[in-house]
Design a protein around this motif. Structure first.
Motif, mmCIF file in Angstrom:
data_model
loop_
_atom_site.group_PDB
_atom_site.id
_atom_site.type_symbol
_atom_site.label_atom_id
_atom_site.label_comp_id
_atom_site.label_asym_id
_atom_site.label_seq_id
_atom_site.Cartn_x
_atom_site.Cartn_y
_atom_site.Cartn_z
ATOM 1 N N PRO A 112 -13.362 -21.070 40.030
ATOM 2 C CA PRO A 112 -14.096 -22.362 39.798
ATOM 3 C C PRO A 112 -14.108 -23.115 38.800
ATOM 4 O O PRO A 112 -14.282 -22.435 37.656
ATOM 5 C CB PRO A 112 -14.976 -22.259 40.921
ATOM 6 C CG PRO A 112 -15.646 -20.724 41.085
ATOM 7 C CD PRO A 112 -13.926 -19.924 40.702
ATOM 8 N N VAL A 113 -13.503 -23.869 38.712
ATOM 9 C CA VAL A 113 -14.222 -24.772 37.591
ATOM 10 C C VAL A 113 -14.779 -24.935 37.700
ATOM 11 O O VAL A 113 -15.556 -26.084 38.167
ATOM 12 C CB VAL A 113 -12.964 -26.104 37.451
ATOM 13 C CG1 VAL A 113 -13.224 -26.969 36.416
ATOM 14 C CG2 VAL A 113 -11.819 -25.650 37.373
ATOM 15 N N SER A 114 -15.336 -25.296 36.108
ATOM 16 C CA SER A 114 -17.073 -25.732 36.205
ATOM 17 C C SER A 114 -17.943 -26.830 34.726
ATOM 18 O O SER A 114 -18.749 -26.484 35.000
ATOM 19 C CB SER A 114 -18.353 -24.088 35.556
ATOM 20 O OG SER A 114 -18.184 -23.359 34.760
ATOM 21 N N GLU A 115 -16.606 -27.679 35.158
ATOM 22 C CA GLU A 115 -16.404 -28.735 33.730
ATOM 23 C C GLU A 115 -16.949 -29.804 34.539
ATOM 24 O O GLU A 115 -17.017 -29.548 35.812
ATOM 25 C CB GLU A 115 -15.419 -28.678 33.017
ATOM 26 C CG GLU A 115 -14.665 -27.447 32.341
ATOM 27 C CD GLU A 115 -13.519 -27.342 31.895
ATOM 28 O OE1 GLU A 115 -12.918 -28.784 32.476
ATOM 29 O OE2 GLU A 115 -12.987 -26.667 30.514
#
Length: 143
Positions: free
Chosen positions: A11-14
């Motif tokens: 998962p992208v956490s940005e």
């Protein structure tokens, strides 16, 4: 047979900040366009004097102006560039002070106006129930 192994995506956490930047730029443009329109008033040549400014956390003052021709104006009037007679000015100041009792009142007198006109305006404000009147000056003299 060949088996295909699929990797699971992490998962992208940005946080995508591009939409926020766009909104901020639009708000900046709106404020830049509307800021000059907010400041209105009668053009008077203020006397030069070094004076302390009003507190920035105080309520915006009611500005009663007298120009070089002796015409009276009020900053809270629906048309601040329309001159008022003394009765209308007194009634409007009294009404403003009933709505907002702690609001400061200042006199903005043109440098070329007769001293008598400024005093008459101050007496008029006193009769309208103003407890304390300040005088507005142009602070560029102290520089």
């Amino acid at each position: 047979m060949m088996t295909v192994t699929r990797r699971r995506r992490k998962p992208v956490s940005e946080i995508n900040v591009v939409p926020y930047i766009d909104v901020m730029l639009v708000l900046l443009i709106i404020f830049m366009v509307t800021a000059p329109l907010i400041t209105q008033g009668v053009v008077v040549d203020l006397p030069k004097a070094a004076a302390e400014p009003l507190d920035s956390d105080s309520k915006p003052p009611i500005v009663a102006s007298v120009d070089k021709d002796g015409q009276y104006y009020l900053s809270t009037h629906s048309d601040p560039n329309a001159s008022l007679d003394v009765v209308d000015l007194a009634v409007m100041v009294r009404a403003e002070l009933q709505v907002s009792p702690g609001r400061p009142v200042v006199v903005k007198g043109d440098g070329a106006v007769q001293y008598n006109q400024v005093v008459q305006l101050m007496v008029l404000l006193q009769r309208a129930g103003v407890p304390q009147v300040g005088l507005m000056t142009d602070n560029s003299a102290g520089e």
